[in-house]
Design a protein around this motif. Structure first.
Motif, PDB file in Angstrom:
ATOM      1  N   TRP A  89      40.073  48.795  58.348  1.00 36.63           N
ATOM      2  CA  TRP A  89      41.281  48.975  58.402  1.00 36.63           C
ATOM      3  C   TRP A  89      41.837  48.592  56.976  1.00 36.63           C
ATOM      4  N   THR A  90      41.712  47.518  56.410  1.00 40.68           N
ATOM      5  CA  THR A  90      42.387  47.188  55.275  1.00 40.68           C
ATOM      6  C   THR A  90      41.276  46.490  54.492  1.00 40.68           C
ATOM      7  N   PHE A  91      40.350  45.393  55.168  1.00 42.05           N
ATOM      8  CA  PHE A  91      39.440  44.829  54.361  1.00 42.05           C
ATOM      9  C   PHE A  91      38.059  45.170  54.757  1.00 42.05           C
ATOM     10  N   LEU A 172      55.387  37.024  56.811  1.00 37.79           N
ATOM     11  CA  LEU A 172      53.997  36.539  55.889  1.00 37.79           C
ATOM     12  C   LEU A 172      52.783  37.535  56.113  1.00 37.79           C
ATOM     13  N   TRP A 173      52.557  38.012  57.306  1.00 35.94           N
ATOM     14  CA  TRP A 173      51.424  38.848  57.695  1.00 35.94           C
ATOM     15  C   TRP A 173      51.618  40.003  56.860  1.00 35.94           C
ATOM     16  N   GLY A 174      53.049  40.382  56.764  1.00 39.46           N
ATOM     17  CA  GLY A 174      53.320  41.790  56.087  1.00 39.46           C
ATOM     18  C   GLY A 174      53.056  41.656  54.680  1.00 39.46           C
ATOM     19  N   LEU A 175      53.343  40.391  53.993  1.00 39.30           N
ATOM     20  CA  LEU A 175      53.193  40.273  52.575  1.00 39.30           C
ATOM     21  C   LEU A 175      51.834  40.191  52.247  1.00 39.30           C
ATOM     22  N   TRP A 184      49.017  55.358  54.322  1.00 42.80           N
ATOM     23  CA  TRP A 184      49.757  55.244  55.563  1.00 42.80           C
ATOM     24  C   TRP A 184      49.530  53.972  56.468  1.00 42.80           C
ATOM     25  N   LYS A 185      48.419  53.219  55.546  1.00 41.72           N
ATOM     26  CA  LYS A 185      48.053  52.002  56.181  1.00 41.72           C
ATOM     27  C   LYS A 185      49.068  51.062  55.943  1.00 41.72           C
ATOM     28  N   LEU A 186      49.504  51.148  54.534  1.00 40.81           N
ATOM     29  CA  LEU A 186      50.772  50.045  54.140  1.00 40.81           C
ATOM     30  C   LEU A 186      51.951  50.282  54.877  1.00 40.81           C
ATOM     31  N   GLY A 189      51.212  49.006  58.574  1.00 34.80           N
ATOM     32  CA  GLY A 189      51.549  47.763  58.740  1.00 34.80           C
ATOM     33  C   GLY A 189      52.823  47.237  58.709  1.00 34.80           C
ATOM     34  N   GLN A 190      53.635  47.583  57.821  1.00 32.46           N
ATOM     35  CA  GLN A 190      55.162  47.197  57.415  1.00 32.46           C
ATOM     36  C   GLN A 190      55.998  47.816  58.482  1.00 32.46           C
ATOM     37  N   LEU A 191      55.906  48.815  59.132  1.00 28.22           N
ATOM     38  CA  LEU A 191      56.541  49.441  60.212  1.00 28.22           C
ATOM     39  C   LEU A 191      56.395  48.711  61.462  1.00 28.22           C
ATOM     40  N   LEU A 192      54.941  48.158  61.442  1.00 32.83           N
ATOM     41  CA  LEU A 192      54.712  47.008  62.793  1.00 32.83           C
ATOM     42  C   LEU A 192      55.564  45.957  62.520  1.00 32.83           C
TER      43      LEU A 192
END
Length: 265
Positions: A89-91, A172-175, A184-186, A189-192
């Motif tokens: 996903w991200t990592f 904090l999670w978003g940062l 789109w994953k960024l 995540g920020q939309l969530l």
């Protein structure tokens, strides 16, 4: 910890200073006599706009009632954790454990910051009640859904709503995720983060300032002191040392043992 990983908490002086400046500007804008009325006007306008949407369509009310339950926070936390440790996903698979341990370290620093900030709030008398308690005409989900309130507790009011703890964790999670996500994953995540902060605002548990000043300030400072210094990295290394003796046992668990976060890389 793996020194070749992208996830490295270290001195990042420009980011460290900018994050502190942003936190200072947020608090100054809220406390300054010239701008305080603007914040209050925004607080009330947002509350009446969001909370005022309730009471017209039953399905709409059910949506916000269910998302205001504390059990919903558990589901959100599980989703955030899944996105954090899901390889691909991200990592990358070999980064997931480092990502998890760094984020746990950031959460610990957030908790410390919250305790210290509480002292300032009490000393300067910055605390206030929720808009649903203070403002007239509020639509109380807890009154409209008494069974949900009795069984699960609806989060739609508080006598001490500043700062928004729920928002600070999300931000904090978003940062943290924004440092490594792209495309789109960024955006997802920020939309969530934004969507999961909305229930407290719609229900009237928090003012805008609780989230945009208090919650964001705590997230900025925790990220600055954790990830823009070596501190979170050292804490993550300590967690890794504590975690290692449990690894053989955890890897034998059905299903869980196959998670990338438990594998040796």
């Amino acid at each position: 910890m793996d020194n070749t990983s992208r996830i490295q908490a270290r001195w990042r002086w420009p980011a460290f200073l900018v994050l502190h400046l942003l936190a200072l500007l947020l608090m100054t804008s809220w406390l300054a006599p010239a701008s305080r009325p603007l914040w209050q006007a925004a607080n009330e306008a947002l509350f009446y706009s969001l909370n005022g949407s309730l009471g017209h369509w039953p399905l709409w009310d059910w949506l916000w009632a269910l998302s205001s339950l504390r059990v919903f926070d558990i589901l959100v936390g599980a989703l955030m954790l899944s996105m954090l440790i899901h390889s691909g996903w991200t990592f990358r698979a070999e980064e997931t454990r480092s990502a998890l341990l760094h984020f746990l370290a950031l959460l610990a620093l957030l908790l410390v910051g919250r305790v210290l900030f509480n002292k300032l709030i009490g000393y300067f008398d910055w605390q206030h009640a929720s808009p649903s308690v203070v403002l007239a005409g509020a639509y109380h989900l807890s009154e409209q859904f008494p069974l949900l309130e009795r069984v699960f507790e609806l989060k739609d009011r508080s006598s001490r709503s500043f700062p928004g703890d729920h928002a600070s964790v999300l931000l904090l999670w978003g940062l943290f995720m924004a440092c490594f996500s792209r495309g789109w994953k960024l955006f997802a995540g920020q939309l969530l983060v934004v969507l999961c902060m909305l229930p407290r605002l719609v229900a009237g548990a928090h003012w805008l300032v609780d989230v945009a000043v208090g919650g964001l300030l705590l997230a900025l400072l925790a990220f600055a002191w954790g990830y823009c210094t070596p501190l979170a990295g050292r804490m993550a290394a300590g967690l890794e040392a504590l975690y290692q003796p449990l690894l053989p046992l955890l890897t034998r668990l059905p299903l869980v043992g196959q998670w990338a976060v438990l594998q040796r890389h």
